[in-house]
Design a protein around this motif. Structure first.
Motif, PDB file in Angstrom:
ATOM      1  N   GLN A  73       0.856  -1.179   0.000  1.00 34.97           N
ATOM      2  CA  GLN A  73       0.000   0.000   0.000  1.00 34.97           C
ATOM      3  C   GLN A  73       0.894   1.231   0.000  1.00 34.97           C
ATOM      4  O   GLN A  73       1.819   1.332   0.813  1.00 34.97           O
ATOM      5  CB  GLN A  73      -0.895   0.017   1.232  1.00 34.97           C
ATOM      6  CG  GLN A  73      -1.906  -1.099   1.239  1.00 34.97           C
ATOM      7  CD  GLN A  73      -2.788  -1.044   2.471  1.00 34.97           C
ATOM      8  OE1 GLN A  73      -2.435  -0.471   3.485  1.00 34.97           O
ATOM      9  NE2 GLN A  73      -3.959  -1.655   2.351  1.00 34.97           N
ATOM     10  N   VAL A  74       0.612   2.140  -0.915  1.00 39.53           N
ATOM     11  CA  VAL A  74       1.414   3.354  -1.048  1.00 39.53           C
ATOM     12  C   VAL A  74       0.494   4.561  -0.879  1.00 39.53           C
ATOM     13  O   VAL A  74      -0.588   4.613  -1.466  1.00 39.53           O
ATOM     14  CB  VAL A  74       2.111   3.426  -2.425  1.00 39.53           C
ATOM     15  CG1 VAL A  74       2.902   4.713  -2.565  1.00 39.53           C
ATOM     16  CG2 VAL A  74       2.999   2.207  -2.648  1.00 39.53           C
ATOM     17  N   ASP A  86       3.721  10.945 -12.588  1.00 35.95           N
ATOM     18  CA  ASP A  86       5.106  10.461 -12.521  1.00 35.95           C
ATOM     19  C   ASP A  86       5.163   9.128 -11.783  1.00 35.95           C
ATOM     20  O   ASP A  86       5.884   8.214 -12.185  1.00 35.95           O
ATOM     21  CB  ASP A  86       6.010  11.482 -11.824  1.00 35.95           C
ATOM     22  CG  ASP A  86       6.200  12.748 -12.653  1.00 35.95           C
ATOM     23  OD1 ASP A  86       5.880  12.727 -13.865  1.00 35.95           O
ATOM     24  OD2 ASP A  86       6.659  13.757 -12.073  1.00 35.95           O
ATOM     25  N   PHE A  87       4.405   9.014 -10.706  1.00 38.68           N
ATOM     26  CA  PHE A  87       4.336   7.765  -9.942  1.00 38.68           C
ATOM     27  C   PHE A  87       3.765   6.649 -10.812  1.00 38.68           C
ATOM     28  O   PHE A  87       4.302   5.536 -10.852  1.00 38.68           O
ATOM     29  CB  PHE A  87       3.505   7.979  -8.670  1.00 38.68           C
ATOM     30  CG  PHE A  87       3.402   6.759  -7.814  1.00 38.68           C
ATOM     31  CD1 PHE A  87       4.505   6.269  -7.135  1.00 38.68           C
ATOM     32  CD2 PHE A  87       2.191   6.098  -7.676  1.00 38.68           C
ATOM     33  CE1 PHE A  87       4.412   5.141  -6.330  1.00 38.68           C
ATOM     34  CE2 PHE A  87       2.084   4.976  -6.880  1.00 38.68           C
ATOM     35  CZ  PHE A  87       3.196   4.492  -6.204  1.00 38.68           C
ATOM     36  N   HIS A  88       2.710   6.935 -11.546  1.00 32.37           N
ATOM     37  CA  HIS A  88       2.101   5.938 -12.441  1.00 32.37           C
ATOM     38  C   HIS A  88       3.115   5.466 -13.482  1.00 32.37           C
ATOM     39  O   HIS A  88       3.234   4.259 -13.749  1.00 32.37           O
ATOM     40  CB  HIS A  88       0.879   6.516 -13.154  1.00 32.37           C
ATOM     41  CG  HIS A  88      -0.235   6.887 -12.246  1.00 32.37           C
ATOM     42  ND1 HIS A  88      -1.362   7.513 -12.696  1.00 32.37           N
ATOM     43  CD2 HIS A  88      -0.410   6.730 -10.906  1.00 32.37           C
ATOM     44  CE1 HIS A  88      -2.186   7.737 -11.691  1.00 32.37           C
ATOM     45  NE2 HIS A  88      -1.612   7.271 -10.595  1.00 32.37           N
ATOM     46  N   SER A 122      12.961  -6.064  -0.115  1.00 27.52           N
ATOM     47  CA  SER A 122      13.364  -4.930   0.711  1.00 27.52           C
ATOM     48  C   SER A 122      13.986  -3.831  -0.140  1.00 27.52           C
ATOM     49  O   SER A 122      13.703  -2.639   0.048  1.00 27.52           O
ATOM     50  CB  SER A 122      14.351  -5.394   1.785  1.00 27.52           C
ATOM     51  OG  SER A 122      14.802  -4.314   2.556  1.00 27.52           O
ATOM     52  N   ASP A 123      14.817  -4.201  -1.095  1.00 23.43           N
ATOM     53  CA  ASP A 123      15.430  -3.217  -1.991  1.00 23.43           C
ATOM     54  C   ASP A 123      14.379  -2.488  -2.827  1.00 23.43           C
ATOM     55  O   ASP A 123      14.487  -1.275  -3.050  1.00 23.43           O
ATOM     56  CB  ASP A 123      16.448  -3.885  -2.915  1.00 23.43           C
ATOM     57  CG  ASP A 123      17.707  -4.333  -2.191  1.00 23.43           C
ATOM     58  OD1 ASP A 123      17.937  -3.886  -1.040  1.00 23.43           O
ATOM     59  OD2 ASP A 123      18.457  -5.146  -2.775  1.00 23.43           O
ATOM     60  N   ILE A 124      13.374  -3.220  -3.287  1.00 23.70           N
ATOM     61  CA  ILE A 124      12.301  -2.595  -4.063  1.00 23.70           C
ATOM     62  C   ILE A 124      11.607  -1.529  -3.223  1.00 23.70           C
ATOM     63  O   ILE A 124      11.372  -0.407  -3.681  1.00 23.70           O
ATOM     64  CB  ILE A 124      11.291  -3.650  -4.560  1.00 23.70           C
ATOM     65  CG1 ILE A 124      11.932  -4.553  -5.614  1.00 23.70           C
ATOM     66  CG2 ILE A 124      10.024  -2.981  -5.103  1.00 23.70           C
ATOM     67  CD1 ILE A 124      11.124  -5.804  -5.937  1.00 23.70           C
ATOM     68  N   VAL A 125      11.294  -1.881  -1.977  1.00 24.52           N
ATOM     69  CA  VAL A 125      10.578  -0.938  -1.106  1.00 24.52           C
ATOM     70  C   VAL A 125      11.467   0.230  -0.701  1.00 24.52           C
ATOM     71  O   VAL A 125      11.109   1.399  -0.873  1.00 24.52           O
ATOM     72  CB  VAL A 125      10.019  -1.661   0.138  1.00 24.52           C
ATOM     73  CG1 VAL A 125       9.472  -0.658   1.147  1.00 24.52           C
ATOM     74  CG2 VAL A 125       8.939  -2.655  -0.265  1.00 24.52           C
ATOM     75  N   LEU A 129      10.712   2.373  -4.156  1.00 22.42           N
ATOM     76  CA  LEU A 129       9.420   3.003  -3.870  1.00 22.42           C
ATOM     77  C   LEU A 129       9.554   4.177  -2.906  1.00 22.42           C
ATOM     78  O   LEU A 129       9.051   5.267  -3.181  1.00 22.42           O
ATOM     79  CB  LEU A 129       8.432   1.966  -3.324  1.00 22.42           C
ATOM     80  CG  LEU A 129       7.952   0.918  -4.323  1.00 22.42           C
ATOM     81  CD1 LEU A 129       7.083  -0.124  -3.633  1.00 22.42           C
ATOM     82  CD2 LEU A 129       7.199   1.569  -5.475  1.00 22.42           C
ATOM     83  N   LEU A 130      10.198   3.962  -1.773  1.00 23.49           N
ATOM     84  CA  LEU A 130      10.325   5.045  -0.796  1.00 23.49           C
ATOM     85  C   LEU A 130      11.222   6.177  -1.291  1.00 23.49           C
ATOM     86  O   LEU A 130      11.122   7.301  -0.793  1.00 23.49           O
ATOM     87  CB  LEU A 130      10.848   4.510   0.532  1.00 23.49           C
ATOM     88  CG  LEU A 130       9.798   3.837   1.418  1.00 23.49           C
ATOM     89  CD1 LEU A 130      10.440   3.137   2.600  1.00 23.49           C
ATOM     90  CD2 LEU A 130       8.754   4.837   1.879  1.00 23.49           C
ATOM     91  N   ALA A 131      12.061   5.893  -2.269  1.00 25.92           N
ATOM     92  CA  ALA A 131      12.947   6.929  -2.817  1.00 25.92           C
ATOM     93  C   ALA A 131      12.240   7.829  -3.832  1.00 25.92           C
ATOM     94  O   ALA A 131      12.786   8.851  -4.230  1.00 25.92           O
ATOM     95  CB  ALA A 131      14.166   6.275  -3.465  1.00 25.92           C
ATOM     96  N   LEU A 132      11.043   7.451  -4.231  1.00 32.12           N
ATOM     97  CA  LEU A 132      10.319   8.252  -5.222  1.00 32.12           C
ATOM     98  C   LEU A 132       9.825   9.561  -4.614  1.00 32.12           C
ATOM     99  O   LEU A 132       9.307   9.564  -3.490  1.00 32.12           O
ATOM    100  CB  LEU A 132       9.121   7.471  -5.770  1.00 32.12           C
ATOM    101  CG  LEU A 132       9.449   6.254  -6.620  1.00 32.12           C
ATOM    102  CD1 LEU A 132       8.182   5.479  -6.931  1.00 32.12           C
ATOM    103  CD2 LEU A 132      10.154   6.670  -7.897  1.00 32.12           C
ATOM    104  N   PRO A 133       9.974  10.659  -5.346  1.00 31.21           N
ATOM    105  CA  PRO A 133       9.453  11.923  -4.835  1.00 31.21           C
ATOM    106  C   PRO A 133       7.932  11.830  -4.707  1.00 31.21           C
ATOM    107  O   PRO A 133       7.259  11.270  -5.567  1.00 31.21           O
ATOM    108  CB  PRO A 133       9.849  12.951  -5.890  1.00 31.21           C
ATOM    109  CG  PRO A 133      10.395  12.194  -7.037  1.00 31.21           C
ATOM    110  CD  PRO A 133      10.582  10.775  -6.652  1.00 31.21           C
TER     111      PRO A 133
END
Length: 161
Positions: A73-74, A86-88, A122-125, A129-133
């Motif tokens: 969930q984001v 941009d996220f999409h 873990s790397d994906i998250v 994901l968490l690195a995305l503005p």
């Protein structure tokens, strides 16, 4: 969108294709109790109507070494406009994200993600994901076991039945 007008033969044909999209034209015709030419005409009509979106192969993720399935969930900091688009775009470019849905509730998006192992997940998250503005929070749930997985859609009942 208007509900399609499907007769019993159309529903049998769609069900047979969902069960085995590799079936030959003759085999499909036998399964749905039509002549091969009638079956082919119906198939073409269903394709042209957009009811058949495509044909594909379902791969076994475990045999490909993708042992982790997670539901992520984001929540974004801001909604709408460029940050969301941009996220999409980023999600569409991530092969590990098999599905992404904009949802109601506490989060903005629900993703189905696969990974070879927990470190890769873990790397994906953490790194992607968490690195995305614009991403405010990420919560994930790991699948402990698959109970049901299908892409087969329920077909509408015949109103005459």
């Amino acid at each position: 969108m208007q509900k399609p007008d499907l007769d019993a033969a159309d529903r049998r044909l769609l069900a047979a294709l969902q069960a085995d999209a590799r079936a030959s034209g003759v085999d499909l015709a036998e399964r749905v109790r039509l002549s091969p030419s009638q079956c082919q005409r119906r198939l073409r009509r269903l394709e042209e109507a957009g009811l058949i979106a495509g044909y594909g192969v379902r791969l076994d993720r475990r045999r490909l070494g993708l042992d982790v399935v997670a539901f992520v969930q984001v929540t974004l900091m801001r909604h709408g406009g460029d940050p969301a688009e941009d996220f999409h775009d980023t999600l569409r470019a991530m092969p590990e994200v098999l599905e992404a849905h904009a949802i109601t509730g506490d989060a903005d998006y629900l993703l189905r993600v696969v990974a070879p192992d927990l470190q890769a997940f873990s790397d994906i998250v953490l790194k992607r994901l968490l690195a995305l503005p614009g991403v405010a929070t990420v919560r994930s749930s790991l699948s402990l076991g698959e109970i049901k997985a299908t892409d087969a859609l329920p077909l509408p009942d015949d109103p005459a039945d």
